[in-house]
Structure formats: C-alpha cells, structure tokens
Design an enzyme around this catalytic site. Structure first.
Site, PDB file in Angstrom:
ATOM      1  N   GLU A 210     120.368  11.107 -27.078  1.00 54.56           N
ATOM      2  CA  GLU A 210     120.738  12.507 -26.873  1.00 54.56           C
ATOM      3  C   GLU A 210     121.996  12.610 -26.011  1.00 54.56           C
ATOM      4  O   GLU A 210     122.044  13.352 -25.028  1.00 54.56           O
ATOM      5  CB  GLU A 210     119.578  13.260 -26.212  1.00 54.56           C
ATOM      6  CG  GLU A 210     118.404  13.500 -27.123  1.00 54.56           C
ATOM      7  CD  GLU A 210     118.685  14.544 -28.193  1.00 54.56           C
ATOM      8  OE1 GLU A 210     119.688  15.254 -28.082  1.00 54.56           O
ATOM      9  OE2 GLU A 210     117.906  14.624 -29.146  1.00 54.56           O
TER      10      GLU A 210
ATOM     11  N   GLY B 110     112.829  13.844 -34.807  1.00 53.59           N
ATOM     12  CA  GLY B 110     111.449  14.288 -34.859  1.00 53.59           C
ATOM     13  C   GLY B 110     111.118  15.153 -33.671  1.00 53.59           C
ATOM     14  O   GLY B 110     111.937  15.329 -32.754  1.00 53.59           O
ATOM     15  N   PRO B 111     109.923  15.723 -33.645  1.00 55.26           N
ATOM     16  CA  PRO B 111     109.521  16.601 -32.545  1.00 55.26           C
ATOM     17  C   PRO B 111     109.512  15.860 -31.214  1.00 55.26           C
ATOM     18  O   PRO B 111     109.373  14.641 -31.149  1.00 55.26           O
ATOM     19  CB  PRO B 111     108.098  17.037 -32.938  1.00 55.26           C
ATOM     20  CG  PRO B 111     107.963  16.720 -34.385  1.00 55.26           C
ATOM     21  CD  PRO B 111     108.857  15.573 -34.659  1.00 55.26           C
ATOM     22  N   SER B 112     109.642  16.625 -30.111  1.00 55.53           N
ATOM     23  CA  SER B 112     109.562  16.036 -28.772  1.00 55.53           C
ATOM     24  C   SER B 112     108.198  15.393 -28.566  1.00 55.53           C
ATOM     25  O   SER B 112     107.186  15.887 -29.069  1.00 55.53           O
ATOM     26  CB  SER B 112     109.788  17.109 -27.710  1.00 55.53           C
ATOM     27  OG  SER B 112     111.082  17.654 -27.824  1.00 55.53           O
ATOM     28  N   GLY B 113     108.184  14.292 -27.812  1.00 57.37           N
ATOM     29  CA  GLY B 113     106.931  13.599 -27.545  1.00 57.37           C
ATOM     30  C   GLY B 113     106.504  12.669 -28.649  1.00 57.37           C
ATOM     31  O   GLY B 113     105.387  12.156 -28.635  1.00 57.37           O
ATOM     32  N   GLY B 114     107.411  12.411 -29.601  1.00 59.99           N
ATOM     33  CA  GLY B 114     107.041  11.550 -30.715  1.00 59.99           C
ATOM     34  C   GLY B 114     107.177  10.066 -30.423  1.00 59.99           C
ATOM     35  O   GLY B 114     106.760   9.239 -31.233  1.00 59.99           O
ATOM     36  N   GLY B 115     107.788   9.695 -29.270  1.00 56.38           N
ATOM     37  CA  GLY B 115     107.920   8.279 -28.914  1.00 56.38           C
ATOM     38  C   GLY B 115     109.308   7.717 -29.114  1.00 56.38           C
ATOM     39  O   GLY B 115     109.490   6.497 -29.077  1.00 56.38           O
ATOM     40  N   LYS B 116     110.312   8.603 -29.284  1.00 57.20           N
ATOM     41  CA  LYS B 116     111.667   8.111 -29.580  1.00 57.20           C
ATOM     42  C   LYS B 116     112.264   7.349 -28.394  1.00 57.20           C
ATOM     43  O   LYS B 116     112.798   6.246 -28.557  1.00 57.20           O
ATOM     44  CB  LYS B 116     112.564   9.299 -29.964  1.00 57.20           C
ATOM     45  CG  LYS B 116     112.096  10.041 -31.217  1.00 57.20           C
ATOM     46  CD  LYS B 116     113.058  11.137 -31.635  1.00 57.20           C
ATOM     47  CE  LYS B 116     113.063  12.295 -30.660  1.00 57.20           C
ATOM     48  NZ  LYS B 116     111.765  13.003 -30.617  1.00 57.20           N
ATOM     49  N   THR B 117     112.169   7.930 -27.197  1.00 48.41           N
ATOM     50  CA  THR B 117     112.721   7.255 -26.017  1.00 48.41           C
ATOM     51  C   THR B 117     111.933   5.992 -25.697  1.00 48.41           C
ATOM     52  O   THR B 117     112.504   4.986 -25.255  1.00 48.41           O
ATOM     53  CB  THR B 117     112.725   8.213 -24.819  1.00 48.41           C
ATOM     54  OG1 THR B 117     113.532   9.358 -25.136  1.00 48.41           O
ATOM     55  CG2 THR B 117     113.293   7.544 -23.574  1.00 48.41           C
TER      56      THR B 117
END
Length: 625
Positions: free
Chosen positions: A506, A376-383
């Site tokens: 990543e 998903g886009p950066s800043g989506g909460g993945k990390t």
C-alpha cells in the site's frame, strides 16, 4: 513462543546470577587483586585494637620507637592505598561486566525474531538493558568485596577475641544467631519485593516508551488525561513497592543497631565486672569493644550485600530469560542470488497462535520480472503474507520456494538482500537523509549514486531545496518530512539496494493525489525489470498487473488477470464496479486503466504515452523529468 526459562521457579537461589556473571567472562585476575587488596586492608585493621590494648595497659608513647611509629604510619598509608586501589579495580570490573552484559543483550535483541517483539513490549526490553544490568553492576562494583572482607574481618576478630577471653566471646554467639533468624526471612521478603519492583519498572518503562513515541497521536486524540492516569497507576505501583522495600530496610537497620547496642552494653557490663575481678585488663576490654565494632560493621555491610544480591537474583533471571529466547536462524546451506527462478508458494499455512490459522493453504507462483498484485478485503492476510516472504515468521504448513529451492535453505542475510520493501508508512530513522538512504547497505555509496537514486525516485527536487540538502535531519521517524517525501526517500533507498524482488505494501494509500502521482512515477522506475509483489486496496493501481491474486479470510479465492477475474470472480467484480465506476461487468470505464502504468506528475506533465516508461535502473542514464 516457547521459552525454556519462563518456568524458572521463584527464589531459585544465586545460581542464575553466578551463571550470568561467569558468562560475562570478567577479569578474574583484576577481581582477585581487588579482593586481595581489600583483605589486606581488613587485616591491617585487625592489628589496630591490639596496639590500642598495649597503650591502655601502660604501654606509653615514650617507649615506642621511631621505627614502630613509622611502621604503624606505613601500615595506615598502605591500608588507605590498598582500599582506594581495590575500590577502583572493583568499579572497573563491574563496569566491564555490565558493558559485556549490555553488549550481549543488544546483540540478542537484534537477532530475535519479530514474534518476540509481538509478545514483549519495547520498554521492557529497554528496562532489561538499563535497570537490570545496573543492579548487577552495583552488586559487583560496590558490594562484592564486602562478602570477602566482611568474612575475614569477622573470622579474624572472633579468633582474636577467643584468644583474649573465650567466655566473653561466647556471649556474642548467643545474640548473633538470634538476629540471623530475623534477618534471613527479611532477606527473602526483599527478594520478592525487588523482583516485583523490577517487573513493574519494566512495565512502566514500556508505558512511557509507547506513549512518548506516539505523542502526536495522544495529543490529536485528546488522550492526555487517559495516558496520565495509566502512567500514574504505574507510578503508584512503583511507590507501593518502594514503600514495602522501605519497610524491610526500616526493620533491618534498627535491628542491626539494636543488636550492636545490646552487645555493647553486655560486653561493657560483663567486661567491667571482669576488670574489677582482675580477670581482664582495661586494655583487653577496650580491644574487645573495638573488635566488636569490627564484627558489627561487616555484619551491617553483609546485610546490605545480601539485600543487593536478592535484587540481582531477580535481575539475573530476567536477563537469562531474554538471552535464552529463540533466535532467528541466519545460517543456510546456500546463498541466494535471485537467478534461481520464480517464487512459488506451495500450500502455505500460517497462524500467530497455535490452532488459529491466518493463512490457509496458499498456492501460486510469481514469475521473474512480472507484477503480482495481492488484493481483497481488509483482514484477509495480505500483510501477513509479506511477513512470511520476508521470513519474519516460518510457515506452519507448506513451503515457500525460489525456483526449486525452499527459501529456508538460503541464508537469511542473502535472502533478505534480494528484497526491497516499501511500506505504507515508510519508516525513517532519526538522522540525516544521507544516512537513511544508505541504511543497511554494507558498502559505501558515492554521492553520484545517491543523487542518481534520488533523481529516479523524484526526491532530488525537494532535497535540493532543503537548507542542508542531503545532510538535513529528518527527525524521529522522519516527522520533519511529509508522507510523500518519506515515500520517495524509501523508494530511493530501495533503488540503492538494487533488489531482485520488490514488495510494495500500500505504498501510496496514505498520500494526497498530487504526491501519489509523483510517487507512482518513482515506483515505475523502481519496478522496471524486477519481480514485484503489490498489496493494494485500490484496484485502479493494479489493473494492469501480470497477475492478480484475490484473498479472503486467509484463502485465495481467485487469481488471473483483471479481465479474467471480472468474468469469473463475483466479489472482484463487485470491487471493480464500486471502485472503477463500471456500468457493465467486463467493460472498462474511461480512465480505468490508469494506475501504476499511467501517472501524472505534480507539475501537470505526463509521460506522453500513458504507458509505464522503461527507465533504466542504477547504473544507467537518468531520465529527464
């Protein structure tokens, strides 16, 4: 994070210091012996003026017996030895106290949650460990005895003076209280200044630590001038506090000297008249002056003591605040073994600040042995999701489960032992490659295991080429190795942990294509048979995942296999069209499926089939490369 001590009122007295001192469990026996010896030394000193009085009043040396001389000499020797032993014991107790404090702080720093370090800079924690504990050590080892010996010296001297001439003694009490009226307010000012200096020292240490740890970024960005100005500002602030402290000391020291000289002039003048009138002998006047010195000198020492205790009060409050901070909860009602079932997220929500959710009602499951990709886009909460899975933070809503059991019920150590984490930057600690490979393992690893893990991570080739092999120092944060080499060491380290759950954040995004190919092949070995969660921005690396979860602004907007998302999810289709160079949605371009399951080795060889090789884990045979 709510901290019960942050609202501690200013100038809360010496209670924080005494509480902290008590909690360090100092050797009260040694402390009592040290203070007792200091008091003995002080009491011996009280006899000297009386002996001098007798000499001045006509007591000749010829009338002094050898036994008396030996007694006086013995008293002086005993005084010297007692003082020396007392100083050593006080220093010993002080060092033990600061060692115990630093041990408690270090243990505390290691069990504090990640959220604590989000709100507190590393340099400030270092300052708590070094500067603040040093202030307390100085108070205990160098100034604590003066509180008792000074009191004994003053009380003893005043008692003798009252016996010698009570009228002259009353003159002392007209001056000393007046000086105290000035010294007490100055002591309060010193407390405020010392507390501000400790805060500024902590901030300055944090600035230095941050800049020096990222000196390559500073130089690459041409930010030397900017950082110099930031550091200079801290230096000037410390200078300001230092000058203010100097002003207080400049008022205290001359004031004490002024009081002493004024008393000396008054005593000599008034005493001289008393001697002329025959009321007082010359010997008594000399003894009076000597006792006056034994009052003024301890007063000076007590002034220094109270100045130092003002500093210790501020340091104690800061240390107590740190020690009172909420810790991670390591205990659990059961131990995790990884066989409990799938990982399930049930309406999980989380926010770093109250009322600001970063993750919103996430629900999906990850089956054992399968690969789940989070895209998903950066800043989506993945990390942030990874941080929740590691239990660095606790969800504010919903729950994370392993099988039918919430992960919060497992002990933290057993849960984290199930997880192998390979991040984008793969941090290494200063030390050798061998030390980094075995980092965090509770067992000793054999050389065969280490070499086997390195071979499966495709790290053995470059390690063997290094002059010192596995004993090569990697430098601070592994700066002596390339990004691809650090990644492969991180993968070998994860292999040695033999985790049931693998988290890849990543892991290849910052590598060149040649290094990425080798690392991808190493990751294939690592992923075999493990529940794997992958964060990826490049879809080419995850198109063959068993499940792809698409996240936008903290929410899951789609999940399924690659083909399903191409058909049902517009933004995923847009991502795929851009990244995989697809002409028609749903139709794969040539080479699209290359990724985790198809790799090209740096020397141009490949696996032949284009599929992920089923290499064995630790304990099996090593595949030939």
């Amino acid at each position: 994070m709510n901290n019960p001590t942050t609202s501690r009122p200013q100038g809360a007295g010496t209670k924080p210091f005494l509480t902290l001192l008590k909690e360090t469990k100092p050797s009260y026996g040694l402390l009592a012996i040290a203070i007792g010896l200091s008091m003995i030394s002080t009491l011996v000193g009280l006899v000297i003026p009386l002996f001098t009085k007798n000499l001045v009043d006509g007591f000749s040396l010829a009338s002094v017996s050898k036994l008396q001389i030996a007694g006086i000499a013995g008293a002086f020797i005993a005084q010297t030895i007692a003082a020396g032993v007392s100083i050593y014991l006080l220093n010993y107790v002080g060092q033990k106290v600061v060692s115990g404090l630093r041990d408690r702080l270090w243990r505390k720093f290691l069990v504090l949650p990640v959220s604590y370090y989000n709100d507190n800079r590393t340099g400030e924690s270092v300052s708590r460990m070094t500067n603040d504990t040093g202030i307390i050590k100085t108070l205990v080892s160098e100034h604590l005895s003066t509180l008792f010996t000074g009191a004994v010296s003053i009380i003893g001297s005043v008692s003798v003076l009252l016996y010698l001439n009570w009228k002259m003694t009353l003159v002392l009490f007209t001056v000393i209280p007046l000086s105290a009226l000035i010294l007490v307010p100055l002591g309060r000012q010193m407390y405020k200044i010392s507390k501000g200096m400790q805060d500024e020292t902590a901030s300055f240490t944090a600035t230095l630590s941050g800049v020096l740890s990222e000196i390559r970024l500073v130089k690459a960005s041409g930010a030397e001038t900017r950082e110099y100005e930031a550091g200079r500002k801290g230096i000037m602030n410390l200078l300001s506090f230092g000058i203010r402290e100097g002003k207080i000391n400049a008022m205290i020291s001359p004031l004490v000297s002024f009081v002493f000289m004024m008393l000396l002039v008054v005593i000599i003048g008034y005493g001289g008249m008393q001697v002329s009138a025959g009321v007082l002998t010359a010997g008594e006047l000399v003894a009076f002056i000597l006792y006056l010195i034994q009052i003024i000198m301890p007063l000076t020492q007590l002034t220094t003591f109270f100045t130092q205790i003002q500093k210790a009060k501020g340091a104690s409050e800061r240390i107590i605040e740190t020690l009172a901070a909420e810790e991670e909860q390591y205990a659990g009602s059961r131990e995790a073994n990884g066989a409990e079932g799938p990982i399930i997220l049930d309406n999980v929500s989380f926010g770093y600040k109250s009322g600001e959710l970063v993750l919103k009602q996430l629900s999906f499951r990850m089956l054992p042995g399968q690969v789940t990709a989070i895209v998903g886009p950066s800043g989506g909460g993945k990390t942030t999701l990874f941080s929740l899975l590691e239990r660095f933070y606790q969800p504010v809503g919903g729950r994370i489960m392993l099988g039918e059991t919430p992960v919060s019920e497992f002990s933290l150590r057993s849960w984290r032992s199930l997880i192998g984490y390979v991040s984008q930057d793969s941090p290494l600690l200063a030390g050798t490659i061998k030390e980094n490979l075995g980092y965090g393992l509770e067992r000793d690893i054999s050389e065969e295991e280490m070499r086997q893990a390195a071979a499966m991570a495709y790290a053995d080739g470059f390690i063997d080429e290094l002059p010192e092999g596995y004993n090569t120092d990697v430098g601070e944060r592994g700066v002596k190795l390339s990004g691809g080499q650090r990644q492969r060491i991180a993968i070998a380290r994860a292999l040695l942990r033999n985790p049931k759950i693998l988290m890849l954040d990543e892991a290849t995004s910052s590598l060149d294509s040649q290094s990425e190919a080798v690392v991808q092949k190493a990751l294939s070995n690592l992923m075999a048979g493990r529940t794997t969660i992958v964060i990826a921005h490049r879809l080419a690396t995850v198109v063959n995942a068993d499940q792809i979860v698409f996240m936008e602004k903290g929410r899951i907007t789609g999940s399924g296999r690659h083909e399903e998302l191409l058909e049902d999810h517009a933004l995923y289709r847009e991502f795929a069209t851009q990244q995989l160079q697809m002409n028609i949605p749903g139709i794969e371009a040539e080479g699209q499926t290359r990724g985790i399951e198809e790799v090209t080795v740096a020397n141009g060889q490949d696996t032949g089939s284009g599929r992920r090789p089923a290499y064995p884990r630790i304990g099996g045979s090593i595949p030939e490369s």
